[in-house]
Design a protein around this motif. Structure first.
Motif, PDB file in Angstrom:
ATOM      1  N   SER A  40       0.829  -1.201   0.000  1.00 44.49           N
ATOM      2  CA  SER A  40       0.000   0.000   0.000  1.00 44.49           C
ATOM      3  C   SER A  40       0.865   1.253   0.000  1.00 44.49           C
ATOM      4  N   GLY A  41       0.261   2.379  -0.380  1.00 46.10           N
ATOM      5  CA  GLY A  41       0.984   3.641  -0.429  1.00 46.10           C
ATOM      6  C   GLY A  41       1.701   3.950   0.873  1.00 46.10           C
ATOM      7  N   GLN A  42       2.965   4.308   0.751  1.00 48.91           N
ATOM      8  CA  GLN A  42       3.789   4.646   1.911  1.00 48.91           C
ATOM      9  C   GLN A  42       4.298   6.071   1.741  1.00 48.91           C
ATOM     10  N   ALA A  43       4.029   6.885   2.735  1.00 47.52           N
ATOM     11  CA  ALA A  43       4.475   8.279   2.731  1.00 47.52           C
ATOM     12  C   ALA A  43       5.466   8.472   3.867  1.00 47.52           C
ATOM     13  N   SER A  44       5.844   9.706   4.103  1.00 46.50           N
ATOM     14  CA  SER A  44       6.782  10.045   5.172  1.00 46.50           C
ATOM     15  C   SER A  44       6.018  10.106   6.497  1.00 46.50           C
ATOM     16  N   VAL A  45       5.784   8.924   7.073  1.00 46.13           N
ATOM     17  CA  VAL A  45       5.082   8.831   8.353  1.00 46.13           C
ATOM     18  C   VAL A  45       5.920   8.020   9.332  1.00 46.13           C
ATOM     19  N   ASP A  46       5.663   8.234  10.617  1.00 45.19           N
ATOM     20  CA  ASP A  46       6.367   7.458  11.634  1.00 45.19           C
ATOM     21  C   ASP A  46       5.556   6.206  11.972  1.00 45.19           C
ATOM     22  N   GLU A  47       5.990   5.482  13.002  1.00 46.99           N
ATOM     23  CA  GLU A  47       5.356   4.218  13.388  1.00 46.99           C
ATOM     24  C   GLU A  47       3.895   4.379  13.788  1.00 46.99           C
ATOM     25  N   THR A  48       3.514   5.580  14.220  1.00 48.36           N
ATOM     26  CA  THR A  48       2.130   5.814  14.638  1.00 48.36           C
ATOM     27  C   THR A  48       1.247   6.270  13.479  1.00 48.36           C
ATOM     28  N   GLY A  49       1.860   6.523  12.318  1.00 52.65           N
ATOM     29  CA  GLY A  49       1.110   7.023  11.174  1.00 52.65           C
ATOM     30  C   GLY A  49       1.100   8.533  11.070  1.00 52.65           C
ATOM     31  N   ALA A  50       1.801   9.214  11.974  1.00 57.27           N
ATOM     32  CA  ALA A  50       1.869  10.681  11.925  1.00 57.27           C
ATOM     33  C   ALA A  50       2.823  11.115  10.816  1.00 57.27           C
TER      34      ALA A  50
END
Length: 118
Positions: free
Chosen positions: A22-32
């Motif tokens: 699935s699409g992966q953006a610049s997020v941390d482990e929490t999804g922020a």
């Protein structure tokens, strides 16, 4: 499937030997969202893909298709400069779309991987 059956958007799905990430953006482990320069966001996004693939027993070398989303067309030169550092020859098939993300992120990608690629 109900929401309690698992994540609404799974990080990856296996179909036979193919793995669709699935699409992966610049997020941390929490999804922020973790904002940064284009290069920083691209790096974090690809590292997120790498982690998802590793959980499925695969690596970036197994990627056969990349779909990339670049917010600002002015970042395409930087994208093209950085891309080979993550996907060396022979490179996967690639589609790049610009001007399609919100202002919150500069880069996102999804990939398809197959173990025979190695």
């Amino acid at each position: 499937m109900s929401i309690s059956d698992g994540p609404l958007f799974p990080p990856a799905v296996r179909a036979g030997e193919f793995v669709y990430v699935s699409g992966q953006a610049s997020v941390d482990e929490t999804g922020a969202i973790v904002p940064g320069t284009f290069a920083e966001e691209m790096h974090r996004s690809i590292e997120n893909v790498r982690r998802v693939l590793e959980a499925k027993g695969l690596t970036l070398s197994d990627v056969v298709k990349v779909n990339a989303y670049v917010h600002d067309p002015a970042d395409l030169a930087e994208y093209n400069r950085l891309y080979p550092t993550y996907f060396p020859w022979p490179r996967p098939a690639r589609t790049t779309i610009t001007s399609c993300l919100t202002d919150a992120i500069k880069f996102e990608l999804d990939v398809v991987a197959h173990p025979s690629r190695r």
